[in-house]
Design a protein around this motif. Structure first.
Motif, PDB file in Angstrom:
ATOM      1  N   LEU A 209       0.817  -1.207   0.000  1.00 14.63           N
ATOM      2  CA  LEU A 209       0.000   0.000   0.000  1.00 14.63           C
ATOM      3  C   LEU A 209       0.856   1.263   0.000  1.00 14.63           C
ATOM      4  CD1 LEU A 209      -2.870   1.101   0.047  1.00 14.63           C
ATOM      5  CD2 LEU A 209      -2.849   0.970   2.538  1.00 14.63           C
ATOM      6  N   GLU A 210       1.975   1.211   0.762  1.00 17.02           N
ATOM      7  CA  GLU A 210       2.818   2.410   0.831  1.00 17.02           C
ATOM      8  C   GLU A 210       3.327   2.794  -0.556  1.00 17.02           C
ATOM      9  OE1 GLU A 210       6.107   2.343   3.548  1.00 17.02           O
ATOM     10  OE2 GLU A 210       6.644   4.421   3.054  1.00 17.02           O
ATOM     11  N   SER A 211       3.842   1.806  -1.287  1.00 16.70           N
ATOM     12  CA  SER A 211       4.376   2.156  -2.599  1.00 16.70           C
ATOM     13  C   SER A 211       3.248   2.460  -3.587  1.00 16.70           C
ATOM     14  CB  SER A 211       5.330   1.069  -3.105  1.00 16.70           C
ATOM     15  OG  SER A 211       4.699   0.234  -4.031  1.00 16.70           O
ATOM     16  N   GLU A 212       2.072   1.843  -3.390  1.00 16.78           N
ATOM     17  CA  GLU A 212       0.908   2.198  -4.204  1.00 16.78           C
ATOM     18  C   GLU A 212       0.572   3.672  -4.045  1.00 16.78           C
ATOM     19  OE1 GLU A 212       0.017  -0.530  -6.607  1.00 16.78           O
ATOM     20  OE2 GLU A 212      -1.648   0.895  -6.386  1.00 16.78           O
ATOM     21  N   LEU A 213       0.519   4.091  -2.786  1.00 15.11           N
ATOM     22  CA  LEU A 213       0.084   5.461  -2.512  1.00 15.11           C
ATOM     23  C   LEU A 213       1.149   6.491  -2.876  1.00 15.11           C
ATOM     24  CD1 LEU A 213      -1.705   5.085   0.949  1.00 15.11           C
ATOM     25  CD2 LEU A 213      -2.779   5.519  -1.271  1.00 15.11           C
ATOM     26  N   PHE A 214       2.385   6.218  -2.453  1.00 12.73           N
ATOM     27  CA  PHE A 214       3.409   7.258  -2.567  1.00 12.73           C
ATOM     28  C   PHE A 214       4.437   6.998  -3.666  1.00 12.73           C
ATOM     29  CE2 PHE A 214       2.139   7.049   2.011  1.00 12.73           C
ATOM     30  CZ  PHE A 214       1.289   8.133   1.971  1.00 12.73           C
ATOM     31  N   GLY A 215       4.459   5.778  -4.201  1.00  8.95           N
ATOM     32  CA  GLY A 215       5.425   5.442  -5.239  1.00  8.95           C
ATOM     33  C   GLY A 215       6.739   4.956  -4.625  1.00  8.95           C
ATOM     34  N   HIS A 216       7.673   4.516  -5.475  1.00  7.94           N
ATOM     35  CA  HIS A 216       8.987   4.116  -4.969  1.00  7.94           C
ATOM     36  C   HIS A 216      10.044   4.419  -6.012  1.00  7.94           C
ATOM     37  CE1 HIS A 216       7.585   0.220  -6.909  1.00  7.94           C
ATOM     38  NE2 HIS A 216       8.689   0.510  -7.594  1.00  7.94           N
ATOM     39  N   VAL A 217      11.308   4.432  -5.560  1.00 10.00           N
ATOM     40  CA  VAL A 217      12.394   4.606  -6.527  1.00 10.00           C
ATOM     41  C   VAL A 217      12.946   3.222  -6.881  1.00 10.00           C
ATOM     42  CG1 VAL A 217      13.019   6.923  -5.769  1.00 10.00           C
ATOM     43  CG2 VAL A 217      14.076   4.937  -4.676  1.00 10.00           C
ATOM     44  N   GLY A 219      14.991   0.078  -7.088  1.00 12.99           N
ATOM     45  CA  GLY A 219      15.875  -0.553  -6.110  1.00 12.99           C
ATOM     46  C   GLY A 219      15.486  -0.323  -4.667  1.00 12.99           C
ATOM     47  N   ALA A 220      14.359   0.295  -4.433  1.00  9.02           N
ATOM     48  CA  ALA A 220      13.932   0.590  -3.063  1.00  9.02           C
ATOM     49  C   ALA A 220      13.737  -0.693  -2.252  1.00  9.02           C
ATOM     50  CB  ALA A 220      12.649   1.399  -3.081  1.00  9.02           C
ATOM     51  N   PHE A 221      13.309  -1.732  -2.912  1.00  3.94           N
ATOM     52  CA  PHE A 221      13.159  -3.026  -2.247  1.00  3.94           C
ATOM     53  C   PHE A 221      13.278  -4.103  -3.317  1.00  3.94           C
ATOM     54  CE2 PHE A 221       9.068  -0.900  -2.915  1.00  3.94           C
ATOM     55  CZ  PHE A 221       8.440  -1.758  -3.793  1.00  3.94           C
ATOM     56  N   THR A 222      13.452  -5.334  -2.903  1.00  2.00           N
ATOM     57  CA  THR A 222      13.567  -6.399  -3.892  1.00  2.00           C
ATOM     58  C   THR A 222      12.309  -6.418  -4.744  1.00  2.00           C
ATOM     59  OG1 THR A 222      13.295  -7.657  -1.873  1.00  2.00           O
ATOM     60  CG2 THR A 222      15.105  -8.317  -3.324  1.00  2.00           C
ATOM     61  N   GLY A 223      12.538  -6.440  -6.026  1.00  2.00           N
ATOM     62  CA  GLY A 223      11.383  -6.431  -6.928  1.00  2.00           C
ATOM     63  C   GLY A 223      11.110  -5.039  -7.479  1.00  2.00           C
ATOM     64  N   ALA A 224      11.705  -4.004  -6.889  1.00  2.00           N
ATOM     65  CA  ALA A 224      11.486  -2.647  -7.403  1.00  2.00           C
ATOM     66  C   ALA A 224      12.478  -2.401  -8.534  1.00  2.00           C
ATOM     67  CB  ALA A 224      11.648  -1.617  -6.293  1.00  2.00           C
ATOM     68  N   VAL A 225      12.178  -3.016  -9.690  1.00  2.00           N
ATOM     69  CA  VAL A 225      13.120  -2.943 -10.806  1.00  2.00           C
ATOM     70  C   VAL A 225      13.075  -1.607 -11.527  1.00  2.00           C
ATOM     71  CG1 VAL A 225      13.304  -5.418 -11.232  1.00  2.00           C
ATOM     72  CG2 VAL A 225      11.419  -4.117 -12.234  1.00  2.00           C
ATOM     73  N   ALA A 226      11.975  -0.900 -11.352  1.00  2.00           N
ATOM     74  CA  ALA A 226      11.894   0.430 -11.951  1.00  2.00           C
ATOM     75  C   ALA A 226      11.242   1.339 -10.929  1.00  2.00           C
ATOM     76  CB  ALA A 226      11.054   0.387 -13.225  1.00  2.00           C
ATOM     77  N   SER A 227      11.454   2.636 -11.079  1.00  2.00           N
ATOM     78  CA  SER A 227      10.773   3.518 -10.139  1.00  2.00           C
ATOM     79  C   SER A 227       9.306   3.622 -10.550  1.00  2.00           C
ATOM     80  CB  SER A 227      11.441   4.896 -10.119  1.00  2.00           C
ATOM     81  OG  SER A 227      11.362   5.464 -11.392  1.00  2.00           O
ATOM     82  N   LYS A 228       8.484   4.017  -9.585  1.00  4.57           N
ATOM     83  CA  LYS A 228       7.040   4.028  -9.852  1.00  4.57           C
ATOM     84  C   LYS A 228       6.394   5.252  -9.223  1.00  4.57           C
ATOM     85  CE  LYS A 228       3.026   1.756  -8.305  1.00  4.57           C
ATOM     86  NZ  LYS A 228       2.001   0.874  -8.456  1.00  4.57           N
ATOM     87  N   LYS A 229       5.531   5.884  -9.985  1.00  2.25           N
ATOM     88  CA  LYS A 229       4.755   6.999  -9.459  1.00  2.25           C
ATOM     89  C   LYS A 229       3.702   6.455  -8.511  1.00  2.25           C
ATOM     90  CE  LYS A 229       4.121  10.434 -13.143  1.00  2.25           C
ATOM     91  NZ  LYS A 229       3.071  10.977 -13.997  1.00  2.25           N
ATOM     92  N   GLY A 230       3.428   7.163  -7.455  1.00  3.46           N
ATOM     93  CA  GLY A 230       2.359   6.709  -6.567  1.00  3.46           C
ATOM     94  C   GLY A 230       1.031   7.335  -6.970  1.00  3.46           C
ATOM     95  N   LEU A 231      -0.044   6.841  -6.358  1.00  7.43           N
ATOM     96  CA  LEU A 231      -1.368   7.349  -6.698  1.00  7.43           C
ATOM     97  C   LEU A 231      -1.534   8.822  -6.324  1.00  7.43           C
ATOM     98  CD1 LEU A 231      -3.491   4.229  -5.720  1.00  7.43           C
ATOM     99  CD2 LEU A 231      -2.856   5.017  -8.004  1.00  7.43           C
ATOM    100  N   PHE A 232      -0.836   9.252  -5.260  1.00 12.89           N
ATOM    101  CA  PHE A 232      -0.913  10.665  -4.897  1.00 12.89           C
ATOM    102  C   PHE A 232      -0.378  11.548  -6.022  1.00 12.89           C
ATOM    103  CE2 PHE A 232      -1.947   9.619  -0.553  1.00 12.89           C
ATOM    104  CZ  PHE A 232      -2.692  10.714  -0.161  1.00 12.89           C
ATOM    105  N   THR A 233       0.721  11.100  -6.650  1.00 18.36           N
ATOM    106  CA  THR A 233       1.272  11.877  -7.756  1.00 18.36           C
ATOM    107  C   THR A 233       0.324  11.844  -8.946  1.00 18.36           C
ATOM    108  OG1 THR A 233       3.381  11.053  -6.983  1.00 18.36           O
ATOM    109  CG2 THR A 233       3.401  12.256  -9.061  1.00 18.36           C
ATOM    110  N   GLU A 234      -0.273  10.677  -9.177  1.00 16.75           N
ATOM    111  CA  GLU A 234      -1.186  10.567 -10.315  1.00 16.75           C
ATOM    112  C   GLU A 234      -2.450  11.389 -10.121  1.00 16.75           C
ATOM    113  OE1 GLU A 234      -1.842   6.824 -11.974  1.00 16.75           O
ATOM    114  OE2 GLU A 234       0.279   6.266 -11.915  1.00 16.75           O
ATOM    115  N   ALA A 235      -2.810  11.592  -8.861  1.00 19.34           N
ATOM    116  CA  ALA A 235      -4.038  12.347  -8.583  1.00 19.34           C
ATOM    117  C   ALA A 235      -3.760  13.847  -8.497  1.00 19.34           C
ATOM    118  CB  ALA A 235      -4.673  11.861  -7.293  1.00 19.34           C
TER     119      ALA A 235
END
Ligand SMILES: Nc1ncnc2c1ncn2[C@@H]1O[C@H](COP(=O)(O)OP(=O)(O)OP(=O)(O)O)[C@@H](O)[C@H]1O
Ligand SMILES: [Mg+2]
Length: 457
Positions: A209-217, A219-235
């Motif tokens: 949920l945290e990365s869903e809402l706020f996004g991640h950069v 390599g932030a955690f295993t499986g975070a192969v690319a950075s991702k915008k969170g829903l807050f940014t999209e909204a």
């Protein structure tokens, strides 16, 4: 209502000028046409409210002109003039939609009177239209239906706060329309052209949920192969709807509080913060204050969210809305299924109004959809409602004293109570007409007489 501009169509010059003088004297603006094509040409360029048209004309007769007018301006008032021998055609013109006719030769007063009548009818028509729109508007807001004062209050509040950024907390039992209200706030406010994003906080596991809402950069955690915008940014510039906010894990509650206070987010694994402009609307079916007491919900966040509170009343608290909602859903599902359900029996409506509605409007909607699908007639009867719902109308709770054990005497007494009640009701309904009362009770007249005597009624 008074017409401003009138078009006179006649091939006879003296009639055209006689009408022009008379109508101008009465204060109307008048234009003249000497045949159908010229009239239609003039109708294209100028705004007329009324046409007075001769029937017998060379080239194109009055009926043809009328038909053409109805194609381009169906709401335009047309008055036809019939000369001797064209009365039948005048009547035909009225069937086609002409407002009235005058027979030639006519006096000036006659045509002025006809115009007055037409103006009055026009006024009434507009008034009716306005009234109907008003009623629809009054009892619904963005597809939210409700005439109860409680729902009217909700509509007023939506309008009041839609344009601001203040955080909104919507509470209410399941199915009371929380998401509907959240959308109405967004779509009626100044953010309507930006995204409305709904997140169910209870449906996504905490760490995701945290990365869903706020996004991640990356390599932030295993499986975070690319950075991702969170829903807050999209909204951004729009609204985020945090549904089931009571289920938000405590660690995310802290982060949400920061977003609300600072207007900035931090992606998972990032050191920098990003500015966002998002309106937060949260909703919950839980009692959040209770959750605060239990230590499941942060008090500071609760107050930060609860800037504009909305409480959506359960359907039990506003039964007067039920018939309106029933009609609304009947219309909706008739259109969806292509069935023509035109009515609902009073018994079925009563059963719906009396029901407990633990699932509120959602439950009502489902039941109406089902009834529409099942119905083999143009009418919804109790037959198409769930069994439990209809039985509720004569739900009896019996308190039989401990000392009783005999079926024979106990049941007889219970039946007696029920029969007395029903007989009294039937007699009241028929003003003591025993023959009709017996019909309503579906027993013979003789049986009724016997019972009246037995029960001393
Ligand atoms: N006042 C209303 N008028 C018309 N439809 C309504 C109304 N209230 C609710 N509905 C309908 O009922 C259904 C449930 O509404 P909604 O999803 O907004 O409820 P909710 O409060 O979010 O429920 P839950 O807590 O279960 O998520 C939807 O299909 C919605 O369109
Ligand atoms: Mg919901």
């Amino acid at each position: 209502m008074r017409y401003q501009k009138i078009l006179v169509v006649d091939d006879e010059e003296n009639i055209r000028y006689m009408l022009k003088l008379a109508l101008e004297d009465a204060g109307y603006e008048v234009e003249l046409a000497q045949n159908g094509p010229e009239a239609l040409e003039k109708l294209k360029d100028s705004v007329f409210e009324c046409v007075i048209c001769d029937i017998r004309m060379p080239e194109m007769n009055g009926l043809e002109v009328l038909r053409e007018i109805q194609g381009i301006r169906p709401d335009l008032t047309v008055i036809v003039m019939s000369a001797f021998g064209t009365l039948d055609t005048a009547i035909e013109a009225m069937k086609l939609g002409a407002y009235d006719y005058v027979s030639k030769p006519f006096k000036q007063d006659e045509i002025l009177l006809t115009l007055k009548k037409a103006e009055e009818r026009e006024r009434l028509r507009k008034e009716n239209l306005l009234l109907r729109k008003e009623v629809e508007k009054k009892y619904s807001f963005d597809n939210i239906i409700g005439k109860s004062t409680k729902m009217q209050e909700v509509f007023r509040r939506i309008e009041k706060i839609a344009d601001y950024k203040s955080t909104v907390l919507i509470t209410g039992e399941s199915g009371t329309g929380k998401e509907l209200v959240a959308k109405a706030i967004h779509y009626s406010g100044s953010r309507r052209n930006y995204p409305f994003i709904a997140v169910n906080c209870g449906a996504i596991p905490g760490d995701l949920l945290e990365s869903e809402l706020f996004g991640h950069v990356k390599g932030a955690f295993t499986g975070a192969v690319a950075s991702k915008k969170g829903l807050f940014t999209e909204a951004d510039k729009g609204t985020i709807f945090l549904d089931e906010i009571g289920d938000l894990p405590l660690n995310l509650q802290v982060k949400l509080l920061r977003v609300l206070q600072e207007g900035e987010i931090r992606r998972v694994g990032d050191t920098r913060t990003l500015q966002v402009d998002v309106r937060v609307i949260a909703a919950t079916a839980k009692d959040l204050l209770e959750e605060v007491k239990k230590g499941n919900f942060r008090e500071d966040l609760y107050y930060r969210l609860n800037v504009v509170p909305f409480y959506l009343p359960s359907l039990r608290e506003r039964r007067e809305d039920i018939p309106l909602l029933v009609w609304h859903f009947l219309k909706k599902y008739s259109a969806e299924t292509g069935k023509e359900i035109k009515d609902i029996t009073p018994e079925a409506m009563n059963a719906l109004v009396d029901h407990e509605w633990k699932g509120n409007v959602r439950e009502l909607e489902n039941i109406i959809e089902r009834a529409v699908v099942m119905s083999e007639e143009e009418m919804i009867t109790t037959e198409y409602l769930p069994e439990g719902l209809v039985k509720k109308a004569y739900d009896i709770t019996l308190k039989i004293p401990e000392s009783r054990i005999s079926i024979k005497t106990t049941v007889k007494e219970i039946v007696e109570i029920a029969e007395k009640e029903l007989i009294a009701r039937a007699l009241a309904k028929t003003a003591n007409n025993r023959t009709r009362a017996a019909e309503l009770l579906e027993i013979s007249h003789r049986a009724l007489m016997y019972k009246l005597k037995e029960y001393n009624m």
